[in-house]
Design a protein around this motif. Structure first.
Motif, PDB file in Angstrom:
ATOM      1  N   UNK A 170       0.864  -1.173   0.000  1.00 59.65           N
ATOM      2  CA  UNK A 170       0.000   0.000   0.000  1.00 59.65           C
ATOM      3  C   UNK A 170       0.903   1.226   0.000  1.00 59.65           C
ATOM      4  N   UNK A 171       0.610   2.171  -0.894  1.00 62.38           N
ATOM      5  CA  UNK A 171       1.385   3.414  -0.949  1.00 62.38           C
ATOM      6  C   UNK A 171       0.665   4.488  -0.140  1.00 62.38           C
ATOM      7  N   UNK A 172       1.402   5.157   0.751  1.00 63.56           N
ATOM      8  CA  UNK A 172       0.791   6.130   1.661  1.00 63.56           C
ATOM      9  C   UNK A 172       1.600   7.422   1.680  1.00 63.56           C
ATOM     10  N   UNK A 173       0.906   8.543   1.490  1.00 62.72           N
ATOM     11  CA  UNK A 173       1.490   9.877   1.607  1.00 62.72           C
ATOM     12  C   UNK A 173       0.883  10.568   2.813  1.00 62.72           C
ATOM     13  N   UNK A 174       1.727  11.045   3.719  1.00 60.21           N
ATOM     14  CA  UNK A 174       1.277  11.736   4.929  1.00 60.21           C
ATOM     15  C   UNK A 174       1.687  13.196   4.834  1.00 60.21           C
ATOM     16  N   UNK A 175       0.727  14.104   4.727  1.00 58.52           N
ATOM     17  CA  UNK A 175       1.027  15.522   4.595  1.00 58.52           C
ATOM     18  C   UNK A 175       1.505  16.139   5.901  1.00 58.52           C
TER      19      UNK A 175
END
Length: 389
Positions: free
Chosen positions: A296-301
């Motif tokens: 799973x690809x996850x971007x956390x701002x």
């Protein structure tokens, strides 16, 4: 000692293999109180059915599905037949008091899905619609992250499901190309999965604007035993009309205000089972590609600006959904395991006489949305899902 439940598998083929495998393994990896018994396999071709049953361990075969469903010793009816017979089998199984495990898409029309749901409700039987991608550990973990607020307010969704198995103009006119037998082309076959995932992760679809396209309008009539992914039989010089789309693109408006897009095609060269989604929110984003189903690809701002970027989460830890039942952390699982997860959840629902999702009511909502998309393409306009009665 665990109570035994007798299974009747209606159909065989590609899905029959996956279901037979899962019924065989579910008790070995998951703590369920029931032991499935592979009792009887129904098929229309006696020779092929016997070969399939012997290979996968089914005790008996039958070429009469009504007789099988009404047997007193059958507890669960598992439907893996072509879509057009789902409704008749499911309604008969409900009336006979059998619990129902059914492959997607639910049926060929919204009216049929309503009849299935009403029959199951009236009989009080557990009914499950097998959109198995919900039970990929990475997808279930994405659901968990969204519910925990990791993405904040969801702005939009992108679902893409692409295959290429009918690009050859000589691929025959199997049941998949007949509207009354399949409901639709990739709109029903592939976008039904994508709509289910969008409902699972984002919410209900309010309105759609769609364009469907048929690239090859005539195909050779099928030879004997033509099947999904491999036609088989001799090439027929006589042709028939293709009645469904080869590709479908749609824009969706969700009830919660989010926007979405859905792309499905059987004419995407090189794509065998390219099922992906992207979810974008105010605090971050998630992307998933089934061809790398353990990731799973996850971007956390919330990360510092100079450290932001998509990171890969390997969803194989013992703490991840379903993953802990299999191997040690880092040891990946495959497509077939999602069916075992579905069987485990289904048997637990039967044990507790509880509702499981997705079920025939979810099937209603999915097919209603797909019919709205078909109407949108036909009439070249935006269609509210509520217009489908």
């Amino acid at each position: 000692m665990k109570k035994k439940l007798n299974i009747a598998l209606m159909g065989s083929g590609f899905m029959g293999k996956a279901h037979s495998y899962a019924w065989t393994l579910v008790n070995k990896f998951f703590d369920v109180d029931y032991e499935p018994v592979l009792k009887v396999n129904f098929g229309t071709d006696e020779e092929l059915t016997r070969e399939f049953a012997e290979k996968w361990g089914w005790e008996e075969i039958s070429t009469n599905w009504e007789e099988v469903i009404n047997r007193d010793d059958i507890d669960i009816v598992d439907i893996v037949t072509p879509t057009y017979i789902h409704k008749d089998m499911a309604v008969a199984a409900a009336k006979a008091g059998k619990h129902i495990f059914c492959e997607k898409p639910c049926a060929v029309t919204y009216d049929q899905t309503r009849e299935m749901a009403e029959a199951a409700d009236k009989a009080g039987v557990v009914n499950y619609l097998n959109h198995n991608y919900r039970r990929v550990p990475a997808v279930a973990f994405a659901k968990q992250m969204i519910e925990e607020g990791k993405l904040g307010t969801i702005y939009h969704w992108r679902g893409v499901y692409l295959q290429d198995w009918v690009m050859d103009p000589n691929f025959p006119l199997t049941w998949h190309f007949k509207k009354d037998l399949a409901g639709g082309g990739p709109l029903f076959d592939l976008s039904s999965h994508a709509i289910d995932l969008a409902r699972y992760l984002i919410g209900e679809v309010k309105a759609v604007t769609a364009v469907n396209k048929t690239f090859i309008e005539e195909r050779p009539l099928p030879g004997q035993r033509a099947a999904t992914f491999s036609a088989g039989g001799e090439v027929n010089s006589e042709k028939g009309k293709v009645e469904v789309e080869d590709a479908s693109f749609m824009i969706a408006e969700f009830e919660n205000g989010a926007l979405g897009s859905f792309e499905s095609s059987r004419f995407a060269a090189g794509r065998k089972n390219y099922n992906t989604f992207e979810v974008y929110g105010s605090k971050g984003a998630l992307t998933f590609n089934f061809e790398r189903m353990n990731e799973l690809q996850y971007l956390n701002l919330d990360d510092p600006a100079d450290e932001q970027g998509y990171k890969t989460i390997l969803v194989t830890n013992m703490t991840h959904p379903y993953a802990g039942a299999w191997w040690a952390a880092g040891h990946v699982i495959g497509y077939e395991n999602t069916f075992v997860h579905a069987m485990a959840d289904f048997l637990k629902a039967v044990e507790k006489n509880e509702t499981i999702e997705p079920n025939f009511h979810d099937g209603e909502k999915i097919i209603r949305t797909l019919e709205a998309a078909a109407l949108s393409s036909e009439e070249k306009r935006r269609v509210e899902v509520s217009e489908i009665k």
